[in-house]
Design a protein around this motif. Structure first.
Motif, mmCIF file in Angstrom:
data_model
loop_
_atom_site.group_PDB
_atom_site.id
_atom_site.type_symbol
_atom_site.label_atom_id
_atom_site.label_comp_id
_atom_site.label_asym_id
_atom_site.label_seq_id
_atom_site.Cartn_x
_atom_site.Cartn_y
_atom_site.Cartn_z
ATOM 1 N N GLN A 379 29.385 34.980 96.849
ATOM 2 C CA GLN A 379 30.184 34.688 95.997
ATOM 3 C C GLN A 379 32.044 33.980 96.485
ATOM 4 O O GLN A 379 32.468 33.273 96.161
ATOM 5 C CB GLN A 379 30.691 35.013 95.075
ATOM 6 N N MET A 382 31.974 31.543 98.953
ATOM 7 C CA MET A 382 32.168 30.283 98.380
ATOM 8 C C MET A 382 33.612 30.424 97.736
ATOM 9 O O MET A 382 34.400 28.768 97.862
ATOM 10 C CB MET A 382 30.894 30.199 97.193
ATOM 11 N N VAL A 386 35.469 26.602 98.592
ATOM 12 C CA VAL A 386 36.495 25.579 97.354
ATOM 13 C C VAL A 386 37.406 25.526 97.839
ATOM 14 O O VAL A 386 37.950 24.480 97.853
ATOM 15 C CB VAL A 386 36.305 26.393 96.002
ATOM 16 N N LEU A 526 36.460 31.418 89.923
ATOM 17 C CA LEU A 526 37.141 30.407 90.298
ATOM 18 C C LEU A 526 37.876 29.493 89.523
ATOM 19 O O LEU A 526 39.122 28.639 90.138
ATOM 20 C CB LEU A 526 35.985 28.906 90.096
ATOM 21 N N PRO A 565 29.727 24.210 93.233
ATOM 22 C CA PRO A 565 28.801 25.709 93.642
ATOM 23 C C PRO A 565 27.679 25.611 92.521
ATOM 24 O O PRO A 565 27.193 25.192 91.984
ATOM 25 C CB PRO A 565 30.125 27.255 93.002
ATOM 26 N N THR A 567 24.028 28.023 92.855
ATOM 27 C CA THR A 567 23.780 29.567 92.847
ATOM 28 C C THR A 567 22.086 29.228 92.621
ATOM 29 O O THR A 567 21.112 28.489 92.275
ATOM 30 C CB THR A 567 23.556 30.360 91.217
ATOM 31 N N TYR A 578 25.104 33.083 96.204
ATOM 32 C CA TYR A 578 25.492 31.345 96.238
ATOM 33 C C TYR A 578 26.043 30.584 97.495
ATOM 34 O O TYR A 578 25.825 30.950 98.432
ATOM 35 C CB TYR A 578 27.051 31.697 96.276
ATOM 36 N N LEU A 580 27.487 26.628 98.774
ATOM 37 C CA LEU A 580 28.714 25.013 98.096
ATOM 38 C C LEU A 580 28.022 23.836 98.197
ATOM 39 O O LEU A 580 28.286 23.690 100.060
ATOM 40 C CB LEU A 580 30.442 25.566 98.313
ATOM 41 N N TYR A 627 24.747 26.337 88.029
ATOM 42 C CA TYR A 627 25.196 25.754 89.237
ATOM 43 C C TYR A 627 26.868 26.094 87.839
ATOM 44 O O TYR A 627 26.773 25.736 87.440
ATOM 45 C CB TYR A 627 25.574 24.346 89.803
ATOM 46 N N GLU A 628 27.882 25.677 89.322
ATOM 47 C CA GLU A 628 28.909 25.723 88.550
ATOM 48 C C GLU A 628 29.552 24.048 87.866
ATOM 49 O O GLU A 628 29.908 23.178 89.332
ATOM 50 C CB GLU A 628 30.021 26.584 88.764
#
Length: 633
Positions: A379, A382, A386, A526, A565, A567, A578, A580, A627-628
């Protein structure tokens, strides 16, 4: 010898007169003892005169000389037996020499008698031994092949050697007939085993050349359906080859190795073509998104006139459109004019490839990028990815400070900014209000409650509703799965009220003694960057009923230039790792480019692969579980 005895008998007959017995003596009447007859008076044998002896000797010599051809032939056979190392050669040679000495001494009849007895024995021995000698080529060939098999460490060689030793024992003991019979069977068995061993060696030699090619190809993930077909053909060829090889059918296996080679090379060529496509697609992907373009323009509007002129000059002096776009990205991220000006000098005149490799930390021209330094820091890595996608100033500094960010340190060195930042992000305590509800915990808890009474369920629902954060709710859901009593659950809920989740635990990837550490969710981290990235994120869990729509939504967000991102895990609700998603390309087939922090590589996966839970990422995970979702901050 028979002639000699006959002449001796005739001579005695001519020169000897038998004595006349006396007339019988009258006997008185009545029984009287019978007197013993008188013993005959021996007549002495006449001795031949000197001339007669010489005449007889000449006759005997002539008879001996008539045997000369036979004697020489026998001598030749004895010599051959000696040369052949026959076990009785020495004895026969001695006997021949002795009888020849008799002849030299004038004892021709003795020599003739001895020779007539010896020549049969020599002939018999010679015939038997010659039969074996005639097999010498077969014997030597068999011995050579057997020795080769021993050098090659062929398992069957030991048994065959034992049979060869027994055969050699028969030869040593003069058992040539048995040796010839044994050789006939042994020769066939050795030739069969040797041929099999040769075929195996040829197979092994061919495979030695193919093995590196196959090994490189077999570990590749399925990146497209067509690529999967090629891998399937390769694996089928390998399986067929293995079956024949294991069965000892090396002659059948060898041509199959060529098929393994050709199919493996096809897979590697497809990989190369795919990498070229990835490289081309990543280079072509937009340097700046429309979101960032607007943020940069909006910021420029807020600057003073002198600052606007400085910015306009920087943009005007840019040597290329990508250079200009990276300057606007830096402005969109909120960097000061001093930092932007220094950044402009660093990238001045750089080509597009240099900017791809230095102003991003994922999806570079090598297909590599940022890699996690700690076992559970996917994470945190990731998060860095980002930021590196959206902030070129940050990405360049990472390269300057750390060099090859895609290579994990051999030892934990948190003094390096790149690794130190990962560790800090991983260990940051989680914001309880940003911790998403874990659907796997929720499903497990509902299953556990399905067997409880309505009163118990009502109490549990009240405790869950009274929780003050998602962190508390997730902990309560995990506790419910253990089927606690109402009293135990109530006590547990009270013990965590108002608390927040702790951060992760950093254990370096090379540390084999400290366990795996602990990960964390990334949503709060994030969203802490939204002032830089201009994006906020919301966790969306996925199951079979929502996966297709989710994948389409992810592709839509990527088309807007917003990194997403993801998962991933091994099954529904499993949030193990995680990665990306950094861009999408329409194809066909339509694909997403995904960066995996575990390997530090950027891979291409089709939309259909993702929807079918067939991602096969370098980290080993295959299923998208959450997912984010990005949106403008």
């Amino acid at each position: 010898m028979k002639g000699l005895l006959t002449r001796i008998f005739n001579r005695n007959k001519k020169s000897t007169t038998l004595a006349t017995p006396p007339p019988p003596t009258p006997q008185p009447r009545g029984p009287v003892p019978t007197p013993k007859p008188p013993a005959p008076t021996p007549t002495p044998r006449p001795v031949p005169t000197g001339d007669k002896r010489e005449e007889l000797r000449k006759i005997d010599k002539q008879q001996w000389e008539k045997l000369d051809v036979e004697v020489k032939a026998t001598q030749s056979k004895v010599t051959e037996l000696t040369n052949w190392h026959a076990p009785n050669a020495a004895t026969l040679s001695t006997q021949l020499q002795e009888l020849q000495k008799k002849a030299t001494d004038g004892e021709y009849q003795v020599a003739i008698g001895l020779f007539n007895g010896l020549k049969g024995t020599v002939a018999t021995s010679h015939a038997a031994c010659k039969k074996w000698v005639d097999q010498d080529a077969a014997y030597q060939s068999t011995l050579t092949k057997l020795t080769e098999m021993e050098i090659w460490a062929v398992a069957a060689a030991a048994t065959l050697r034992s049979r060869m030793t027994a055969l050699q024992g028969d030869v040593t003991n003069g058992k040539y007939e048995a040796a010839c019979t044994a050789l006939l069977k042994l020769k066939t068995d050795v030739e069969t085993a040797h041929q099999t061993a040769m075929e195996k060696r040829e197979c092994d030699a061919a495979w030695k050349l193919v093995a590196p090619i196959y090994s490189a190809a077999k570990v590749l993930p399925v990146i497209t359906p067509a690529f999967g077909v090629l891998i399937g053909k390769m694996q089928t060829a390998f399986t067929n080859c293995s079956v024949e090889y294991t069965a000892g059918e090396y002659k059948k296996a060898k041509p199959l190795i060529a098929i393994v080679k050709s199919t493996s090379e096809a897979v590697l060529q497809a990989k190369k073509d795919n990498e070229e496509r990835i490289k081309a697609d990543l280079i072509k992907r937009a340097t700046i998104s429309s979101d960032q373009e607007k943020r940069a323009d909006d910021r420029i509007k807020t600057l003073s006139e002198p600052e606007k002129k400085k910015v306009e000059k920087l943009l005007t002096d840019a040597g290329s459109e990508p250079e200009k776009q990276n300057l606007k990205k830096a402005l969109a991220c909120g960097h000061s004019l001093e930092i932007v000006t220094a950044f402009a000098a660093k990238i001045k005149g750089k080509d597009e490839k240099w900017m791809l490799d230095n102003l991003r930390i994922t999806g570079r021209s090598t297909g590599t990028g940022v890699r996690q330094q700690f076992k559970m820091s996917c994470q945190a890595t990731m998060i860095q990815a980002v930021k590196g996608e959206l902030d070129p100033v940050y990405a360049l500094k990472m390269h300057e400070d750390h060099g090859d960010v895609d290579i994990a340190d051999e030892v934990s060195d948190t003094s390096k900014p790149f690794a130190a930042e990962q560790k800090a992000l991983l260990e940051t305590p989680m914001d309880p209000n940003n911790d998403p509800i874990n659907t796997r915990y929720l499903n497990t808890a509902n299953t556990a409650l399905s067997t409880r009474s309505a009163k118990t369920v009502k109490t549990v629902q009240d405790l869950y509703a009274a929780a003050t954060s998602n962190y508390e709710r997730n902990e309560i859901l995990k506790k419910i799965a253990t089927n606690p009593s109402v009293t135990e659950l109530t006590s547990f809920a009270n013990s965590i009220k108002g608390k927040r989740a702790s951060g992760g635990v950093a254990v370096h990837v090379t540390d084999s003694t400290s366990g795996d550490g602990r990960g964390r969710w990334a949503k709060d981290l994030l969203n802490q960057m939204k002032d830089v990235t201009g994006i906020k994120y919301e966790t969306n869990h996925i199951d079979a009923s929502t996966r297709n729509v989710a994948v389409d939504n992810i592709s839509t967000e990527l088309a807007k230039g917003r990194p997403v991102p993801l998962t991933v895990g091994g099954g529904e609700g499993e949030t193990a790792h995680y990665v990306l998603a950094i861009s999408t390309h329409d194809g066909p087939p339509k694909v997403l480019y995904i960066h995996d922090p575990a390997s530090g590589t950027t891979v291409m996966r089709t939309v259909e692969q993702i929807k079918a839970n067939n991602m096969d990422l370098p980290s080993g995970w295959r299923q998208l579980t959450a997912y984010e979702k990005p949106s403008l901050a």
